[in-house]
Design an enzyme around this catalytic site. Structure first.
Site, short mmCIF file in Angstrom:
data_model
loop_
_atom_site.label_atom_id
_atom_site.label_comp_id
_atom_site.label_asym_id
_atom_site.label_seq_id
_atom_site.Cartn_x
_atom_site.Cartn_y
_atom_site.Cartn_z
N HIS A 1 171.32 -83.47 10.64
CA HIS A 1 170.30 -83.51 9.60
C HIS A 1 169.74 -82.12 9.26
CE1 HIS A 1 167.25 -85.60 7.23
NE2 HIS A 1 166.35 -84.80 7.75
N SER B 1 165.49 -83.11 3.38
CA SER B 1 164.96 -84.30 4.02
C SER B 1 163.96 -85.01 3.10
CB SER B 1 164.34 -83.93 5.37
OG SER B 1 164.06 -85.08 6.12
N ASP C 1 174.06 -88.86 10.06
CA ASP C 1 172.64 -88.51 10.02
C ASP C 1 171.81 -89.58 10.72
OD1 ASP C 1 169.98 -87.83 9.23
OD2 ASP C 1 170.73 -86.91 7.40
#
Length: 442
Positions: free
Chosen positions: A420, A152, A392
């Site tokens: 995600h 991320s 996502d």
């Protein structure tokens, strides 16, 4: 570098490290801060014979974003099992998080006025995090480059690493974190709200009974915001922000179970249950990660002349379907929001309330510098592999694929098998696939 402790967990040997780095790397003789990193090695392996892997994280379980310390593993959980076959792993608490000179409502007042606090927080973006990594690398590796695994926001840091210090890397592995190289905060959120709406509609298609439950809760809160223990206030807008769950692999199911227990009968009539209120508070509180709220929009700021100016709040106004009160006045389903930070967060959450003026000053700040170097990325020679999640909610897939095409030699694995949080949900398999890509085995 200081070695603090060494100890064991099932199947692993852990070593605590502390490092001293400049607060502002442009002023190396100025104030210094402390970083913390936890080294993990598989039991029975000689650490000196293993290459290093640096892990940089955004929050795996729900979403991404700055402000989270590295995950506290027990033994060889999740992707760590695969990493320990080949690497000596450093789980780094990024500056301001975990045990790395934490930034919060208790410590920021030591910096002085809100303006001084905002100046301090300007040093907590990906550029400073990468400078930290480069500052500590020689003492750990003897000068050898290392592999970085970025989840991320950690992926944003990895792309910054490739832009500014590729000589420090043998490879870069990115999961759910290929950022746009040029998008402003406004552009990021203009792309985000339609994705969030799509996740809402998928949730209600799976759990149609939740549409009425969500409307009922929102109507109740519109009349009587709930005051929670510790000073948290559950408003309609705060309730909507539970939609941050919808980007995780099991987030829709978690939200469903939370909503189904919302009300209990009382002598005065139906009331929001203690269990629901505590569940909501635990999910919504920023007490453990206030830096996430403070600098979230700043991670997208790359135009020296342009402030972020509460971008998510302004862009939300262009999407009236997310207005809860309008939804309640009609027959549209209530839409939950996602990974967006708003001014009201700094009035409803006691962990953020003392920092409202500081947050306003950061939102008004200019002088942000570009984080990525497209020319250097176009000439990249570091092996890079990235997992791009097809649907996502937090990182725009189209932006990620544009960036993938802009980084020379980057190989992608585009999949709809995971959300995600794929590195958590499918850890060993996800990491194994990325390693195969950078080693040309796939």
């Amino acid at each position: 570098m200081t070695v603090v402790h060494s100890y064991r967990q099932p199947g692993t040997v852990l070593t605590d490290h502390r490092f001293s780095v400049p607060l502002d790397h442009a002023c190396p003789d100025g104030e210094r801060i402390e970083l913390y990193g936890r080294e993990v090695v598989a039991t029975g392996k000689d650490p000196e014979s293993l290459p290093w892997l640096l892990y940089l994280e955004g929050l795996l379980y729900l979403e991404g974003g700055p402000g989270f310390g590295a995950r506290r593993f027990v033994g060889r959980q999740a992707w760590l099992e695969r990493a320990l076959q080949d690497y000596r792993v450093l789980l780094l608490d990024q500056r301001g998080t975990g045990r790395s000179t934490p930034v919060n409502r208790q410590t920021l007042p030591l910096r002085g006025t809100p303006a001084q606090q905002a100046d301090h927080l300007a040093h907590f973006r990906a550029d400073s995090i990468v400078r930290d990594a480069e500052a500590i690398r020689p003492g750990l590796t003897g000068g050898a480059p290392w592999t970085v695994l970025g989840q991320s926001f950690g992926g944003f840091c990895a792309v910054r690493y490739l832009s500014s210090a590729p000589e420090g890397l043998t490879a870069a592995l990115i999961t759910g974190g290929l950022p746009s190289l040029t998008a402003t905060a406004d552009e990021v959120y203009r792309a985000a709200f339609p994705r969030i709406e799509s996740k809402n509609r998928a949730h209600y298609a799976r759990y149609p009974m939740d549409a009425e439950r969500a409307r009922r809760i929102a109507a109740h809160l519109a009349e009587r915001p709930a005051e929670l223990p510790g000073g948290h206030v559950l408003t309609v807008e705060a309730f909507q922000s539970l939609g941050i769950l919808l980007g995780g692999g099991d987030g829709s199911h978690q939200l469903h179970y939370l909503l189904e227990d919302a009300f209990v009968p009382t002598p005065a009539g139906p009331a929001l249950s203690d269990a629901f209120l505590e569940g909501a508070r635990a999910l919504l509180s920023f007490a453990g990660h206030p830096l996430y709220a403070l600098v979230h929009e700043a991670i997208y700021a790359q135009d020296p002349a342009a402030p972020t100016a509460w971008a998510a709040e302004r862009v939300r106004a262009d999407h009236p379907r997310f207005d809860a009160r309008k939804a309640l006045a009609g027959d549209e389903p209530l839409l939950f929001t996602g990974e967006t930070i708003h001014p009201w967060h700094f009035t409803t959450d006691p962990a953020l309330a003392p920092l409202r003026e500081t947050a306003d000053l950061l939102a008004a700040r200019t002088g942000w510098q570009p984080l990525y170097d497209p020319e250097r990325l176009a000439a990249n020679e570091v092996p890079v592999a990235a997992a791009v999640y097809h649907d996502d909610m937090y990182v725009d897939t189209a932006d990620s694929l544009r960036t993938a095409r802009a980084v020379r030699g980057l190989r992608t694995w585009v999949t709809d098998e995971f959300e995600h949080d794929g590195l958590r949900a499918g850890g060993p398999r996800v990491l194994d696939r990325l390693l195969a890509l950078v080693h040309d085995d796939a």
